[in-house]
Scaffold this active site. Structure first.
Site, PDB file in Angstrom:
ATOM      1  N   THR A   1      20.052  72.096 -74.545  1.00  0.00           N
ATOM      2  CA  THR A   1      21.351  71.958 -74.999  1.00  0.00           C
ATOM      3  C   THR A   1      21.508  70.334 -74.697  1.00  0.00           C
ATOM      4  OG1 THR A   1      23.727  71.955 -74.937  1.00  0.00           O
ATOM      5  CG2 THR A   1      22.560  73.070 -73.246  1.00  0.00           C
TER       6      THR A   1
ATOM      7  N   ARG B   1      23.675  80.853 -85.137  1.00  0.00           N
ATOM      8  CA  ARG B   1      24.626  81.581 -84.391  1.00  0.00           C
ATOM      9  C   ARG B   1      24.727  82.975 -84.962  1.00  0.00           C
ATOM     10  NH1 ARG B   1      26.341  77.223 -80.784  1.00  0.00           N
ATOM     11  NH2 ARG B   1      26.623  75.392 -82.046  1.00  0.00           N
TER      12      ARG B   1
ATOM     13  N   ARG C   1      30.767  69.618 -75.720  1.00  0.00           N
ATOM     14  CA  ARG C   1      31.763  70.749 -75.719  1.00  0.00           C
ATOM     15  C   ARG C   1      32.834  70.482 -74.469  1.00  0.00           C
ATOM     16  NH1 ARG C   1      28.753  75.961 -77.626  1.00  0.00           N
ATOM     17  NH2 ARG C   1      27.499  75.775 -75.429  1.00  0.00           N
TER      18      ARG C   1
ATOM     19  N   ASP D   1      24.508  78.481 -72.934  1.00  0.00           N
ATOM     20  CA  ASP D   1      24.836  79.527 -72.146  1.00  0.00           C
ATOM     21  C   ASP D   1      25.161  80.745 -72.925  1.00  0.00           C
ATOM     22  OD1 ASP D   1      27.401  78.406 -73.072  1.00  0.00           O
ATOM     23  OD2 ASP D   1      28.332  78.623 -71.337  1.00  0.00           O
TER      24      ASP D   1
ATOM     25  N   ASP E   1      25.519  71.241 -69.815  1.00  0.00           N
ATOM     26  CA  ASP E   1      26.542  72.150 -69.220  1.00  0.00           C
ATOM     27  C   ASP E   1      26.180  73.528 -68.756  1.00  0.00           C
ATOM     28  OD1 ASP E   1      26.051  73.224 -71.562  1.00  0.00           O
ATOM     29  OD2 ASP E   1      27.944  73.559 -72.398  1.00  0.00           O
TER      30      ASP E   1
ATOM     31  N   ASP F   1      24.281  69.074 -73.942  1.00  0.00           N
ATOM     32  CA  ASP F   1      25.532  68.920 -73.324  1.00  0.00           C
ATOM     33  C   ASP F   1      25.545  69.006 -71.809  1.00  0.00           C
ATOM     34  OD1 ASP F   1      26.933  69.335 -75.761  1.00  0.00           O
ATOM     35  OD2 ASP F   1      26.863  71.314 -75.692  1.00  0.00           O
TER      36      ASP F   1
ATOM     37  N   GLY G   1      23.033  75.649 -80.427  1.00  0.00           N
ATOM     38  CA  GLY G   1      22.989  74.289 -80.783  1.00  0.00           C
ATOM     39  C   GLY G   1      21.634  73.808 -80.594  1.00  0.00           C
TER      40      GLY G   1
HETATM   41  P1  ADP Z   1      24.626  77.987 -76.972  1.00  0.00           P
HETATM   42  O1  ADP Z   1      23.542  79.210 -76.431  1.00  0.00           O
HETATM   43  O2  ADP Z   1      24.220  76.770 -77.460  1.00  0.00           O
HETATM   44  O3  ADP Z   1      25.491  78.164 -75.911  1.00  0.00           O
HETATM   45  P2  ADP Z   1      26.359  79.883 -78.733  1.00  0.00           P
HETATM   46  O4  ADP Z   1      27.231  79.960 -77.742  1.00  0.00           O
HETATM   47  O5  ADP Z   1      26.626  79.894 -79.912  1.00  0.00           O
HETATM   48  O6  ADP Z   1      25.243  78.651 -78.318  1.00  0.00           O
HETATM   49  O7  ADP Z   1      25.538  81.248 -78.368  1.00  0.00           O
HETATM   50  C1  ADP Z   1      24.279  81.424 -79.228  1.00  0.00           C
HETATM   51  C2  ADP Z   1      24.266  82.924 -79.747  1.00  0.00           C
HETATM   52  O8  ADP Z   1      23.865  83.642 -78.465  1.00  0.00           O
HETATM   53  C3  ADP Z   1      25.391  83.391 -80.556  1.00  0.00           C
HETATM   54  O9  ADP Z   1      25.383  83.085 -81.773  1.00  0.00           O
HETATM   55  C4  ADP Z   1      25.256  84.944 -79.972  1.00  0.00           C
HETATM   56  O10 ADP Z   1      24.176  85.446 -81.051  1.00  0.00           O
HETATM   57  C5  ADP Z   1      24.575  85.018 -78.517  1.00  0.00           C
HETATM   58  N1  ADP Z   1      25.484  85.247 -77.996  1.00  0.00           N
HETATM   59  C6  ADP Z   1      26.778  84.456 -77.263  1.00  0.00           C
HETATM   60  N2  ADP Z   1      27.439  85.252 -76.606  1.00  0.00           N
HETATM   61  C7  ADP Z   1      26.750  86.331 -76.154  1.00  0.00           C
HETATM   62  C8  ADP Z   1      27.000  87.604 -75.478  1.00  0.00           C
HETATM   63  N3  ADP Z   1      28.257  87.705 -74.663  1.00  0.00           N
HETATM   64  N4  ADP Z   1      26.454  88.646 -75.598  1.00  0.00           N
HETATM   65  C9  ADP Z   1      25.199  88.568 -76.380  1.00  0.00           C
HETATM   66  N5  ADP Z   1      24.895  87.645 -77.295  1.00  0.00           N
HETATM   67  C10 ADP Z   1      25.711  86.432 -77.171  1.00  0.00           C
END
Ligand code: ADP
Length: 319
Positions: A125, A72, A171, A103, A129, A127, A11
């Protein structure tokens, strides 16, 4: 290190641009080439990568969103996806990467580090968080957007003697709700980190009514339930004119506040220093106004916590 990359992922949040600017300028200051990777990990897999110059990040410090855009990318969660990313980085000669995101993005950064590309996480972010930092980039701006909305809703709430339920983002974290609720003088703040009984909420609303309060503001963090759902529950229990306002994506946009621009600049610059020092797999944060760094793996293992003293204070002040 001769060449590093920077990407934004997950995000978006206000202040990401200020962080990108800091990474690019700090790297160039140290005679390191910087490559911008567009559309997060998806752009990394696709090779959507461009060299950045001092001017590439001119006139962006005040802009919300991210000039590198974000996406994403489910493919990057897989080993194959990550390997494609490593291959692209090698193709461009990029030896280290700054990942600005939440995260999920940190998990990607950790995976890349384990595959031999040192990565540094920068918490971007709204959030708030992410563990290992008191504040994330964008949180302060989002709070100011929320507080502006609460103040406006309060005007109409008091004119019509209404109870307003305001749903805010976050979230699974209640930070936006807690901080904006305290700053906005909300009667009740519902956060995922604390159970609140309906009886207690109603008792407080009735108490307010008896002492002649003209309106009530209830902040609901999206991680608890939707504002509409909560309002329905409330209407079943109490004879009050209840209205709902879902603030939604306005919370993610806008020009970053001074605080967000400053922490983004400090954290972005520190991330570059860490790569120069050869320290991959770390995430920067701000703790007691000092820029710190910790292993990403450690941060990902820890549960998010909230300041419960602040939560108790919000209740004490809303009697
Ligand atoms: P944020 O970074 O804001 O928490 P997301 O949870 O959507 O947002 O994560 C962003 C991107 O990070 C995901 O679309 C994916 O490409 C990558 N990602 C998330 N989890 C993993 C993971 N366990 N291993 C590798 N890449 C990941």
């Amino acid at each position: 290190m001769k060449r590093m990359g920077v990407l934004t992922s997950g995000g978006d949040s206000p202040g990401m641009n200020a962080a990108i600017r800091a990474v690019v300028r700090k790297a160039i200051y140290h005679n390191i080439e910087v490559y911008g990777i567009y559309n997060g990990y998806q752009g990394l897999i696709n090779g959507n990568i461009e060299k950045m110059e001092i001017g590439s990040v001119g006139d962006i410090i005040q802009r919300g969103g991210t000039i590198l855009r974000s996406a994403r990318c489910p493919e990057f969660v897989t080993k194959e996806g990550q390997q494609k990313g490593v291959e692209q980085l090698k193709k461009f000669g990029i030896e280290g990467l700054v990942v600005i995101g939440g995260d999920g993005s940190y998990r990607g950064a950790n995976a890349l580090t384990n595959l031999g590309i040192p990565c540094i996480g920068v918490p971007g972010t709204i959030d708030n968080d992410i563990c290992g930092t008191d504040f994330t980039i964008g949180f302060d701006t989002a709070l100011n957007t929320v507080i502006d909305a609460i103040d406006k809703i309060r005007d109409t709430a008091s004119s019509h003697e209404r109870t307003f339920v305001i749903e805010v983002m976050g979230r699974n974290a209640g930070d936006i709700a807690l901080w904006s609720g305290l700053a906005g003088g909300a009667e009740t703040i519902l956060i995922p980190e604390a159970e609140e009984s309906m009886d207690e909420i109603i008792a407080r609303l009735k108490h307010g009514q008896r002492r002649g309060k003209k309106h009530s503001i209830i902040i609901v963090a999206e991680g608890v339930m939707s504002g509409v759902e909560f309002a329905e529950k409330l209407k079943k229990e109490i004879q009050m004119d209840v209205r709902v306002s879902v603030l939604g994506h306005i919370q993610r946009g806008g020009s970053p506040t001074v605080r967000d621009r400053v922490i983004a600049s400090r954290m972005g610059a520190r991330a570059v220093e860490l790569l120069i020092e050869g320290k991959g797999g770390r995430a920067v944060g701000i703790v007691n106004n000092e820029i710190i760094d910790r292993p990403i793996a450690e941060i990902l293992d820890q549960p998010h916590t909230i300041d419960m003293q602040m939560f108790e204070l919000s209740k004490e002040l809303s009697i």
